[in-house]
Scaffold this active site. Structure first.
Site, short mmCIF file in Angstrom:
data_model
loop_
_atom_site.label_atom_id
_atom_site.label_comp_id
_atom_site.label_asym_id
_atom_site.label_seq_id
_atom_site.Cartn_x
_atom_site.Cartn_y
_atom_site.Cartn_z
N ASN A 79 0.84 -1.20 0.00
CA ASN A 79 0.00 0.00 0.00
C ASN A 79 0.87 1.25 0.00
O ASN A 79 2.00 1.23 -0.47
CB ASN A 79 -1.01 -0.02 1.15
N ARG A 80 0.39 2.34 0.57
CA ARG A 80 1.00 3.65 0.34
C ARG A 80 1.68 4.22 1.59
O ARG A 80 1.23 4.02 2.71
CB ARG A 80 -0.06 4.64 -0.15
N HIS A 106 3.45 0.23 -2.68
CA HIS A 106 3.88 -1.17 -2.67
C HIS A 106 5.41 -1.29 -2.65
O HIS A 106 6.00 -2.08 -3.40
CB HIS A 106 3.30 -1.91 -3.86
N HIS A 176 -1.38 -9.53 -4.05
CA HIS A 176 -2.23 -8.57 -4.76
C HIS A 176 -3.05 -9.27 -5.86
O HIS A 176 -3.09 -8.80 -7.00
CB HIS A 176 -1.37 -7.47 -5.36
N ASP A 248 -11.19 1.88 -3.04
CA ASP A 248 -9.75 1.63 -3.00
C ASP A 248 -9.30 2.02 -1.60
O ASP A 248 -8.49 2.92 -1.41
CB ASP A 248 -9.01 2.44 -4.06
N GLN A 285 -7.70 -4.36 2.29
CA GLN A 285 -7.94 -3.34 1.27
C GLN A 285 -8.89 -3.89 0.22
O GLN A 285 -8.61 -4.92 -0.41
CB GLN A 285 -6.62 -2.94 0.60
N GLU A 313 -6.83 -7.29 -0.10
CA GLU A 313 -5.43 -7.39 0.31
C GLU A 313 -5.33 -7.25 1.83
O GLU A 313 -5.62 -6.20 2.39
CB GLU A 313 -4.62 -6.28 -0.36
#
Length: 349
Positions: A79-80, A106, A176, A248, A285, A313
């Site tokens: 993720n971020r 990622h 993913h 998202d 996610q 995820e």
């Protein structure tokens, strides 16, 4: 149970292997060493027809050049991470900003682009290993990573993750996979039925970065506590949906305590295939293929179209390194990161 190992291709002069597992139910899972990618997952639908439920690619060249993370292991931090920055013990680390030149997404793409080493460890399990060198994409520590895929005769695909660093670092791994439980050639997933065991979610800004707020899902399009179709509320006039161009978002698993819990249950409306996702992590996610636009062709030469797949995820929350109040992701040197995700499959009556 059986496992077949075979040569899948060649990457920069190095042989890439694939592993095809099959259980007593006729379920098949194929994983390739590039990205430790779950490439195929074939189950029988309610009519006994074999169905590949993964959107993605089927050649090494396509995995290298066209993949949008389909089926891969992502890390070092899934993720971020906001602005590609975080601090540990007062030391600031700057990691690769591979999304809009700012956000680290990622882990900068390291693990999914890596060539892992696969080894059959049982008649129903394959372990993939990778060493991430200190400083790669800006993350501290030499990190030894291990992911084991196990396929049981009870139609469970179990993913066991382990990682140990020689420096204090952050770790957050996930798979993913892009799912379409009706089959990769069946169109969009908006009629899939979904339930998520989460009463809160992680709000994001227009750059998909967590704001720090964890709103209640009640009376919002994010309420999946009672099953509904993925598409029922996806076009609602709601700021969070606009920020993500659909779903998202990370969902905060209710009553998280580190034990294995059911995080989500999805059902293919045409196939009758039911997928239950269990995890010992605090978040999951939901991504609904919002950025898929049909310009890239996948399996069978078919275009990968808008919302033709969804992802679930398992993870710690995005940008957790910058939110110490959330469940943690920092591991001391020598401390093992260890987690499990289970995908259980059945047919609805």
């Amino acid at each position: 149970m059986s496992i077949e190992k075979f040569v899948y291709g060649n990457l920069n002069g190095v042989q890439v292997n694939a592993f095809l597992m099959e259980n007593a139910c006729g379920t098949k899972a194929q994983i390739i060493e590039k990205g430790a990618t779950l490439e195929k997952l074939i189950l029988k639908d309610k009519n006994g027809k074999p169905v590949d439920i993964l959107i993605g690619h089927e050649t090494l060249e396509a995995h290298v050049k066209l993949s949008d993370y389909q089926g891969v292991i992502v890390g070092q931090y899934a993720n971020r991470i906001k602005d590609g920055k975080f601090s540990i013990d007062g030391i600031e680390y700057n990691v690769t900003g591979n999304e809009k030149g700012i956000t680290c997404l990622h882990g900068g793409g390291e693990y999914n682009n890596a060539l892992w080493h696969g080894e059959i460890i049982a008649d129903n399990a394959v372990t993939f290993t990778y060493r991430s060198p200190d400083g790669k994409e800006g993350f501290p520590g030499n990190v030894d990573v291990k992911v084991t895929y196990t396929l049981t005769d009870d139609n469970e695909l179990i993913l066991d993750y382990s990682a140990i660093s020689d420096k204090k670092t952050i770790i957050n791994l996930t798979n993913h996979a892009f799912f379409n439980l009706n089959g990769y050639e069946s169109g969009d997933v908006l009629s899939h039925i979904l339930k998520i065991n989460a009463d809160r979610f992680t709000a994001i800004d227009e750059n998909s970065i967590p704001t720090g707020e964890l709103p209640d899902v009640a009376d919002t399009p994010f309420d999946f506590t009672t099953e509904k179709t993925i598409g029922r509320d996806i076009e609602a006039d709601f700021t969070q949906l606009k920020n993500g161009l659909g779903y998202d978002h990370n969902f905060c698993i209710t009553d998280y305590d580190g034990s294995l819990k059911t995080a989500a249950v999805a059902k293919g409306d045409k196939s009758g295939i039911v997928m239950e996702v269990k995890t010992d992590l605090p978040g999951i996610q939901l991504y609904t293929g919002n950025f898929l636009n049909g310009t890239i062709k996948g399996k069978g030469g078919l275009p990968i179209t808008h919302r033709s797949a969804f992802c679930l995820e398992t993870q710690v929350y995005p940008d957790t390194p910058n939110h110490p109040e959330w469940p943690g992701c920092i591991y001391d040197a020598g401390e093992e990161y260890k987690t499990q995700t289970v995908f259980s499959f059945s047919i609805s009556e």
